[in-house]
Motif scaffolding. Structure first.
Motif, mmCIF file in Angstrom:
data_model
loop_
_atom_site.group_PDB
_atom_site.id
_atom_site.type_symbol
_atom_site.label_atom_id
_atom_site.label_comp_id
_atom_site.label_asym_id
_atom_site.label_seq_id
_atom_site.Cartn_x
_atom_site.Cartn_y
_atom_site.Cartn_z
ATOM 1 N N ASN A 8 0.653 -1.166 -0.033
ATOM 2 C CA ASN A 8 -0.055 0.004 -0.029
ATOM 3 C C ASN A 8 0.812 1.199 -0.124
ATOM 4 O O ASN A 8 0.539 2.450 0.408
ATOM 5 N N GLN A 9 1.965 1.114 -0.440
ATOM 6 C CA GLN A 9 3.002 2.178 -0.553
ATOM 7 C C GLN A 9 2.405 3.464 -1.569
ATOM 8 O O GLN A 9 2.588 4.521 -1.186
ATOM 9 N N ASP A 10 1.889 3.305 -2.427
ATOM 10 C CA ASP A 10 1.302 4.225 -3.397
ATOM 11 C C ASP A 10 0.090 4.858 -2.574
ATOM 12 O O ASP A 10 0.163 5.919 -2.622
ATOM 13 N N LYS A 11 -0.627 4.162 -1.692
ATOM 14 C CA LYS A 11 -1.601 4.944 -1.324
ATOM 15 C C LYS A 11 -1.275 5.451 0.021
ATOM 16 O O LYS A 11 -2.070 6.720 0.066
ATOM 17 N N ILE A 12 -0.221 5.241 0.460
ATOM 18 C CA ILE A 12 0.074 5.980 1.682
ATOM 19 C C ILE A 12 0.683 7.332 1.136
ATOM 20 O O ILE A 12 0.605 8.416 1.589
ATOM 21 N N SER A 13 1.554 7.132 0.260
ATOM 22 C CA SER A 13 1.997 8.615 -0.491
ATOM 23 C C SER A 13 1.025 9.335 -0.958
ATOM 24 O O SER A 13 1.078 10.625 -1.011
ATOM 25 N N GLN A 14 -0.045 8.741 -1.481
ATOM 26 C CA GLN A 14 -1.192 9.564 -1.833
ATOM 27 C C GLN A 14 -2.127 10.400 -0.813
ATOM 28 O O GLN A 14 -2.063 11.693 -0.730
ATOM 29 N N VAL A 15 -2.182 9.530 0.472
ATOM 30 C CA VAL A 15 -2.893 10.121 1.534
ATOM 31 C C VAL A 15 -1.818 11.272 2.208
ATOM 32 O O VAL A 15 -2.172 12.390 2.677
ATOM 33 N N VAL A 16 -0.399 11.061 2.300
ATOM 34 C CA VAL A 16 0.457 12.244 2.704
ATOM 35 C C VAL A 16 0.454 13.209 1.768
ATOM 36 O O VAL A 16 0.499 14.415 2.140
ATOM 37 N N GLN A 17 0.400 13.279 0.431
ATOM 38 C CA GLN A 17 0.112 14.434 -0.545
ATOM 39 C C GLN A 17 -1.113 15.015 -0.077
ATOM 40 O O GLN A 17 -1.100 16.284 -0.278
ATOM 41 N N TRP A 18 -2.037 14.214 -0.150
ATOM 42 C CA TRP A 18 -3.416 14.861 0.296
ATOM 43 C C TRP A 18 -3.594 15.677 1.421
ATOM 44 O O TRP A 18 -4.114 17.003 1.494
ATOM 45 N N SER A 19 -2.709 15.048 2.340
ATOM 46 C CA SER A 19 -2.729 15.848 3.519
ATOM 47 C C SER A 19 -1.983 16.941 3.730
ATOM 48 O O SER A 19 -2.482 18.286 4.345
ATOM 49 N N GLY A 20 -0.928 17.284 2.753
ATOM 50 C CA GLY A 20 -0.099 18.318 2.577
ATOM 51 C C GLY A 20 -1.125 19.284 1.899
ATOM 52 O O GLY A 20 -1.055 20.685 2.260
ATOM 53 N N VAL A 21 -1.833 18.906 1.119
ATOM 54 C CA VAL A 21 -2.647 19.722 0.235
ATOM 55 C C VAL A 21 -3.799 20.409 1.286
ATOM 56 O O VAL A 21 -4.119 21.506 1.058
ATOM 57 N N PHE A 22 -4.372 19.402 2.056
ATOM 58 C CA PHE A 22 -5.338 19.918 3.025
ATOM 59 C C PHE A 22 -4.833 20.970 4.082
ATOM 60 O O PHE A 22 -5.564 21.929 4.319
ATOM 61 N N MET A 23 -3.620 20.731 4.400
ATOM 62 C CA MET A 23 -2.840 21.750 5.409
ATOM 63 C C MET A 23 -2.651 22.931 4.660
ATOM 64 O O MET A 23 -3.110 24.117 5.251
ATOM 65 N N GLU A 24 -2.341 23.051 3.440
ATOM 66 C CA GLU A 24 -2.286 24.490 2.838
ATOM 67 C C GLU A 24 -3.408 25.140 2.673
ATOM 68 O O GLU A 24 -3.491 26.178 2.800
ATOM 69 N N LEU A 25 -4.612 24.134 2.272
ATOM 70 C CA LEU A 25 -6.081 24.991 1.955
ATOM 71 C C LEU A 25 -6.348 25.563 3.433
ATOM 72 O O LEU A 25 -6.867 26.710 3.530
ATOM 73 N N LYS A 26 -6.091 24.681 4.386
ATOM 74 C CA LYS A 26 -6.504 25.299 5.811
ATOM 75 C C LYS A 26 -5.918 26.419 6.251
ATOM 76 O O LYS A 26 -6.418 27.325 6.798
ATOM 77 N N ASP A 27 -4.519 26.535 6.102
ATOM 78 C CA ASP A 27 -3.526 27.837 6.187
ATOM 79 C C ASP A 27 -3.960 28.820 5.697
ATOM 80 O O ASP A 27 -4.382 29.890 5.916
ATOM 81 N N LYS A 28 -4.698 28.790 4.181
ATOM 82 C CA LYS A 28 -5.147 29.709 3.303
ATOM 83 C C LYS A 28 -6.426 30.470 3.756
ATOM 84 O O LYS A 28 -6.585 31.299 3.885
ATOM 85 N N PHE A 29 -7.160 29.356 4.481
ATOM 86 C CA PHE A 29 -8.569 29.621 4.919
ATOM 87 C C PHE A 29 -8.531 30.418 5.889
ATOM 88 O O PHE A 29 -9.055 31.638 6.206
ATOM 89 N N LYS A 30 -7.460 30.212 7.042
ATOM 90 C CA LYS A 30 -7.293 30.909 8.369
ATOM 91 C C LYS A 30 -6.666 32.243 7.784
ATOM 92 O O LYS A 30 -7.073 33.297 8.456
ATOM 93 N N SER A 31 -5.862 32.462 6.931
ATOM 94 C CA SER A 31 -5.194 33.709 6.425
ATOM 95 C C SER A 31 -6.535 34.432 6.006
ATOM 96 O O SER A 31 -6.316 35.759 6.434
ATOM 97 N N LYS A 32 -7.245 34.036 5.193
ATOM 98 C CA LYS A 32 -8.260 34.866 4.768
ATOM 99 C C LYS A 32 -9.287 35.208 5.768
ATOM 100 O O LYS A 32 -9.769 36.371 5.822
ATOM 101 N N ARG A 33 -9.498 34.302 6.684
ATOM 102 C CA ARG A 33 -10.452 34.854 7.874
ATOM 103 C C ARG A 33 -9.912 35.715 8.688
ATOM 104 O O ARG A 33 -10.648 36.399 9.044
ATOM 105 N N ASN A 34 -8.488 35.599 8.935
ATOM 106 C CA ASN A 34 -7.986 36.720 9.867
ATOM 107 C C ASN A 34 -7.907 38.095 9.020
ATOM 108 O O ASN A 34 -7.949 38.870 9.757
ATOM 109 N N GLU A 35 -7.933 37.800 7.762
ATOM 110 C CA GLU A 35 -7.801 39.225 6.935
ATOM 111 C C GLU A 35 -9.444 39.748 7.239
ATOM 112 O O GLU A 35 -9.524 41.100 7.221
ATOM 113 N N LYS A 36 -10.318 39.011 7.392
ATOM 114 C CA LYS A 36 -11.707 39.568 7.341
ATOM 115 C C LYS A 36 -11.659 40.266 8.693
ATOM 116 O O LYS A 36 -12.350 41.375 8.911
ATOM 117 N N HIS A 37 -11.070 39.768 9.863
ATOM 118 C CA HIS A 37 -11.198 39.948 11.222
ATOM 119 C C HIS A 37 -10.545 41.355 11.358
ATOM 120 O O HIS A 37 -10.774 42.076 12.190
#
Length: 163
Positions: free
Chosen positions: A111-140
């Motif tokens: 399952n090494q391919d699946k694990i590497s995909q999960v790691v990549q998707w979690s990195g993408v998710f973390m970036e989206l989360k950080d962007k969302f937080k920064s946009k929210r902070n800009e609103k406040h």
């Protein structure tokens, strides 16, 4: 001729007397030696009885010591069997852990391919989360500069909520 006969008898009597005297001395000497041997044997008999008594005591002590060693050996056998059982249990546990580790390794490799995909998707998710937080902070806090650090941003938000 009678004179020769008397002289012969006298000579035989003197010889017999000398023989009896020498035999008497020899017998007295033999008696003294036999008395000495008798007293020595009496002493040896006493010593032999003492040695026999000590040997008997030593034999009893040896027997009791042998029994004690036998009991302790039997007690030690139970400990040895217990340690052997623990060793067998640990060996079984090691084999089980080895099987589990091998199984996990093979699953990870499959399952090494699946694990590497999960790691990549979690990195993408973390970036989206950080962007969302920064946009929210800009609103406040719209009047803060863009390079504001998260700690400063937090302090600014806390001050605004208090006022």
């Amino acid at each position: 001729m009678i004179l020769i006969l008397y002289l012969s008898i006298a000579l035989i009597a003197i010889a017999f007397l000398i023989l009896v005297i020498n035999l008497s001395k020899t017998l007295k000497s033999l008696t003294t030696t036999m008395d000495s041997v008798s007293s020595t044997l009496t002493g040896l008999e006493g010593q032999l009885q003492g040695v026999t008594r000590e040997t008997t005591e030593l034999l009893h002590k040896t027997n009791s010591l042998a029994e004690d060693i036998q009991e302790k050996s039997e007690s030690l056998n139970t400990v040895v069997y217990a340690v052997k059982d623990v060793g067998t249990s640990i060996q079984g546990l090691n084999q089980s852990i080895k099987k589990v580790t091998t199984s996990i390794s093979s699953e990870v490799e499959r399952n090494q391919d699946k694990i590497s995909q999960v790691v990549q998707w979690s990195g993408v998710f973390m970036e989206l989360k950080d962007k969302f937080k920064s946009k929210r902070n800009e609103k406040h806090a719209p009047n803060l500069p863009a390079e504001t650090k998260p700690q400063e941003l937090r302090e600014h938000v806390i001050q605004r909520s208090r006022s």
